[in-house]
Design a protein around this motif. Structure first.
Motif, mmCIF file in Angstrom:
data_model
loop_
_atom_site.group_PDB
_atom_site.id
_atom_site.type_symbol
_atom_site.label_atom_id
_atom_site.label_comp_id
_atom_site.label_asym_id
_atom_site.label_seq_id
_atom_site.Cartn_x
_atom_site.Cartn_y
_atom_site.Cartn_z
ATOM 1 N N ARG A 60 0.801 -1.132 0.210
ATOM 2 C CA ARG A 60 -0.130 -0.054 -0.081
ATOM 3 C C ARG A 60 0.799 1.447 0.030
ATOM 4 N NH1 ARG A 60 -4.206 -1.469 4.402
ATOM 5 N NH2 ARG A 60 -5.545 -3.234 3.242
ATOM 6 N N LEU A 61 2.109 1.216 0.512
ATOM 7 C CA LEU A 61 3.154 2.350 0.512
ATOM 8 C C LEU A 61 4.098 1.878 -0.439
ATOM 9 C CD1 LEU A 61 3.491 5.112 1.814
ATOM 10 C CD2 LEU A 61 4.924 3.831 3.595
ATOM 11 N N PRO A 62 4.085 2.306 -1.702
ATOM 12 C CA PRO A 62 5.165 2.123 -2.455
ATOM 13 C C PRO A 62 6.618 2.503 -1.889
ATOM 14 C CG PRO A 62 3.475 3.179 -3.703
ATOM 15 C CD PRO A 62 3.102 3.033 -2.343
ATOM 16 N N GLY A 63 7.631 1.823 -2.721
ATOM 17 C CA GLY A 63 8.854 1.845 -2.351
ATOM 18 C C GLY A 63 9.392 3.455 -2.168
ATOM 19 N N SER A 87 -1.557 10.781 1.563
ATOM 20 C CA SER A 87 -2.381 9.793 2.398
ATOM 21 C C SER A 87 -3.986 10.349 2.223
ATOM 22 C CB SER A 87 -1.930 9.881 4.122
ATOM 23 O OG SER A 87 -2.987 9.205 4.433
ATOM 24 N N ALA A 88 -4.064 11.773 2.194
ATOM 25 C CA ALA A 88 -5.427 12.362 2.051
ATOM 26 C C ALA A 88 -5.880 12.079 0.742
ATOM 27 C CB ALA A 88 -5.226 13.923 2.529
ATOM 28 N N ALA A 89 -4.993 12.459 -0.340
ATOM 29 C CA ALA A 89 -5.292 11.986 -1.700
ATOM 30 C C ALA A 89 -5.804 10.459 -1.911
ATOM 31 C CB ALA A 89 -4.510 12.718 -2.696
ATOM 32 N N SER A 90 -5.197 9.603 -1.311
ATOM 33 C CA SER A 90 -5.336 8.249 -1.655
ATOM 34 C C SER A 90 -6.563 7.845 -0.860
ATOM 35 C CB SER A 90 -4.112 7.450 -1.302
ATOM 36 O OG SER A 90 -4.021 7.323 0.007
ATOM 37 N N ARG A 91 -6.929 8.489 0.354
ATOM 38 C CA ARG A 91 -8.174 8.178 1.060
ATOM 39 C C ARG A 91 -9.310 8.800 0.475
ATOM 40 N NH1 ARG A 91 -7.488 7.046 7.321
ATOM 41 N NH2 ARG A 91 -5.116 6.479 7.154
#
Length: 94
Positions: free
Chosen positions: A25-28, A87-91
């Motif tokens: 979920r968190l790319p490298g 994080s806000a954009a992905s949520r």
């Protein structure tokens, strides 16, 4: 669900989403930014503590500590803000 039944796999409910730690979920690249933010914040806080300790002991502050705190703390702040925005954009997408 009884104690003998295996727990349901959340990944099977949503095929595009993996579950668990290190699931991608968190790319490298974002993980690297997170680590860099923590490292810069740590260096900046240690140098700030060294400045305060030197001033408390009425010594001469080494300019490297001042430069480290001037640059590392704002860089860490900007990296953390970029992580929050991401994080806000992905949520918002989900």
């Amino acid at each position: 669900m009884t104690p003998d039944e295996p727990a349901p796999n959340p990944a099977s409910d949503h095929p595009g989403v993996a579950a668990g730690p290190g699931d991608g979920r968190l790319p490298g690249g974002w993980l690297l930014i997170m680590v860099l933010a923590v490292v810069f914040a740590g260096i900046g806080l240690v140098s700030l503590a060294a400045i305060l300790a030197t001033a408390f002991l009425q010594g001469t502050v080494w300019p490297g500590f001042v430069l480290a705190s001037y640059f590392c703390l704002p860089i860490a702040f900007l990296l953390m803000v970029s992580l929050l925005i991401r994080s806000a954009a992905s949520r918002r997408k989900s």
